[in-house]
Structures are given as structure tokens and as C-alpha cells.
Design a protein around this motif. Structure first.
Motif, PDB file in Angstrom:
ATOM      1  N   SER A 126       2.241   6.362   0.820  1.00 45.52           N
ATOM      2  CA  SER A 126       3.318   7.181   0.288  1.00 45.52           C
ATOM      3  C   SER A 126       4.635   6.776   0.923  1.00 45.52           C
ATOM      4  N   GLY A 127       5.718   7.178   0.324  1.00 49.75           N
ATOM      5  CA  GLY A 127       7.033   6.888   0.876  1.00 49.75           C
ATOM      6  C   GLY A 127       7.782   5.789   0.160  1.00 49.75           C
ATOM      7  N   ARG A 128       7.042   4.964  -0.571  1.00 51.47           N
ATOM      8  CA  ARG A 128       7.673   3.945  -1.403  1.00 51.47           C
ATOM      9  C   ARG A 128       6.638   3.440  -2.385  1.00 51.47           C
ATOM     10  N   THR A 129       7.079   2.626  -3.330  1.00 53.84           N
ATOM     11  CA  THR A 129       6.154   2.031  -4.296  1.00 53.84           C
ATOM     12  C   THR A 129       5.694   0.681  -3.772  1.00 53.84           C
ATOM     13  N   PHE A 130       4.382   0.491  -3.760  1.00 55.49           N
ATOM     14  CA  PHE A 130       3.824  -0.721  -3.195  1.00 55.49           C
ATOM     15  C   PHE A 130       3.325  -1.694  -4.255  1.00 55.49           C
ATOM     16  N   SER A 131       3.788  -1.534  -5.490  1.00 58.54           N
ATOM     17  CA  SER A 131       3.251  -2.348  -6.582  1.00 58.54           C
ATOM     18  C   SER A 131       3.474  -3.838  -6.361  1.00 58.54           C
ATOM     19  N   ARG A 132       4.542  -4.216  -5.672  1.00 59.10           N
ATOM     20  CA  ARG A 132       4.807  -5.641  -5.429  1.00 59.10           C
ATOM     21  C   ARG A 132       4.381  -6.076  -4.025  1.00 59.10           C
ATOM     22  N   TYR A 133       3.825  -5.171  -3.279  1.00 58.79           N
ATOM     23  CA  TYR A 133       3.400  -5.454  -1.917  1.00 58.79           C
ATOM     24  C   TYR A 133       1.953  -5.966  -1.894  1.00 58.79           C
ATOM     25  N   TYR A 134       1.619  -6.603  -0.798  1.00 59.61           N
ATOM     26  CA  TYR A 134       0.232  -6.823  -0.459  1.00 59.61           C
ATOM     27  C   TYR A 134      -0.232  -5.600   0.325  1.00 59.61           C
ATOM     28  N   MET A 135      -1.345  -5.058  -0.089  1.00 60.30           N
ATOM     29  CA  MET A 135      -2.006  -4.013   0.705  1.00 60.30           C
ATOM     30  C   MET A 135      -3.326  -4.586   1.182  1.00 60.30           C
ATOM     31  N   ASN A 190       4.652  -9.548   2.016  1.00 59.66           N
ATOM     32  CA  ASN A 190       4.021 -10.867   2.024  1.00 59.66           C
ATOM     33  C   ASN A 190       2.632 -10.787   2.628  1.00 59.66           C
ATOM     34  N   TYR A 191       1.819 -11.790   2.307  1.00 61.06           N
ATOM     35  CA  TYR A 191       0.481 -11.864   2.879  1.00 61.06           C
ATOM     36  C   TYR A 191       0.487 -12.727   4.123  1.00 61.06           C
ATOM     37  N   TYR A 192      -0.107 -12.193   5.186  1.00 60.98           N
ATOM     38  CA  TYR A 192      -0.272 -12.947   6.424  1.00 60.98           C
ATOM     39  C   TYR A 192      -1.703 -12.773   6.893  1.00 60.98           C
ATOM     40  N   LEU A 193      -2.245 -13.824   7.476  1.00 62.61           N
ATOM     41  CA  LEU A 193      -3.570 -13.716   8.084  1.00 62.61           C
ATOM     42  C   LEU A 193      -3.488 -12.950   9.408  1.00 62.61           C
ATOM     43  N   ARG A 194      -2.382 -13.123  10.094  1.00 61.68           N
ATOM     44  CA  ARG A 194      -2.190 -12.467  11.390  1.00 61.68           C
ATOM     45  C   ARG A 194      -1.766 -11.024  11.209  1.00 61.68           C
ATOM     46  N   SER A 195      -2.413 -10.128  11.898  1.00 62.63           N
ATOM     47  CA  SER A 195      -2.123  -8.706  11.752  1.00 62.63           C
ATOM     48  C   SER A 195      -0.736  -8.345  12.261  1.00 62.63           C
ATOM     49  N   ASP A 196      -0.230  -9.060  13.252  1.00 63.76           N
ATOM     50  CA  ASP A 196       1.056  -8.678  13.839  1.00 63.76           C
ATOM     51  C   ASP A 196       2.237  -8.982  12.919  1.00 63.76           C
ATOM     52  N   ARG A 197       1.985  -9.613  11.781  1.00 66.32           N
ATOM     53  CA  ARG A 197       3.058  -9.893  10.829  1.00 66.32           C
ATOM     54  C   ARG A 197       3.215  -8.802   9.778  1.00 66.32           C
ATOM     55  N   TRP A 198       2.255  -7.896   9.692  1.00 68.45           N
ATOM     56  CA  TRP A 198       2.296  -6.845   8.676  1.00 68.45           C
ATOM     57  C   TRP A 198       3.167  -5.698   9.169  1.00 68.45           C
ATOM     58  N   ASN A 199       3.966  -5.123   8.284  1.00 66.78           N
ATOM     59  CA  ASN A 199       4.950  -4.126   8.697  1.00 66.78           C
ATOM     60  C   ASN A 199       4.428  -2.696   8.738  1.00 66.78           C
TER      61      ASN A 199
END
Length: 120
Positions: free
Chosen positions: A24-33, A99-108
Motif C-alpha cells: 500500500s502507499g503507491r501503485t506497484f504495477s511497474r515495479y518488481y515485487m 528494478n530487479y536486483y539479485l542482491r537484497s540490499d538493492r531493493w528499496n
């Protein structure tokens, strides 16, 4: 922005669980989840990710064929886990990023974890 993961629990080897993540809080349609997991004494590792606008799913080799990532809209995501193994025991986290990252520390964006325990 808030991500909330739930659905963990105790299951026997060979069993199934479905994890859910509500965003919640924003639309994630263009995000990687995505889903990550962290076992005791180990680093957080990538499990799977989905991007609705790109119709893309990516899986770690360790779960491909057993786990399925999906969602019923851009802000709700599931991880269906079948044929669970004791080595799948971990705290599972949901995450989101443009964006997609393999490393967890890159996810916001991160949710709290939900514990999955697979007994042998």
C-alpha cells in the motif's frame, strides 16, 4: 509505502504453504515485487520476483518448479510453495523496487518477515 507479508507457519516436508504480501502507499504495477528469505546464520537470498507490466517472473534455481509467484493485482502478491524441503526453512520477506536486483540490499521497499518452518 508499506508491505506486509503473512502466511508463514510450520509444515512437514513435502507439504505446501502460500505466502501473501499486501502493498500500500503507491501503485506497484511497474515495479518488481519479490520474495527473499533468510535462514539462521545465512545471508538473505533471492527467491522469486514478478513484474506485472512486463509480464515477467524470475525464480532462484533452488525453488524453480516448486514455488510459484503470482498476484491478483499490482499490489497483492503470493508465493505458492509446494514440495517444501527442510532447507526451505527461513524467514521470508516481500520486497518491491522499480528494478530487479539479485542482491537484497538493492531493493528499496521491504515488509516484515514471516517465518516458514519445514520439519523433516
Amino acid at each position: 509505502v508499506q508491505l506486509q507479508a503473512f502466511g508463514g507457519g510450520l509444515v512437514q516436508a513435502g507439504g505446501s504453504l502460500r505466502l501473501s504480501c499486501a502493498a500500500s502507499g503507491r501503485t506497484f504495477s511497474r515495479y518488481y515485487m519479490g520474495w527473499f528469505r533468510q535462514a539462521p546464520g545465512k545471508e538473505r537470498e533471492f527467491v522469486a520476483t514478478i513484474n506485472w507490466s512486463a509480464s515477467t517472473t524470475i525464480y532462484a534455481d533452488s525453488v524453480r518448479g516448486r514455488f510459484t509467484i503470482s498476484g491478483n493485482n499490482a499490489n497483492t502478491m503470493y508465493l505458492q510453495m509446494n514440495s517444501l524441503k527442510p532447507e526451505d526453512t527461513a524467514v521470508y520477506y516481500c520486497a518491491a523496487d522499480p528494478n530487479y536486483y539479485l542482491r537484497s540490499d538493492r531493493w528499496n521497499y521491504w515488509g516484515q518477515g514471516t517465518l516458514v518452518t519445514v520439519s523433516s
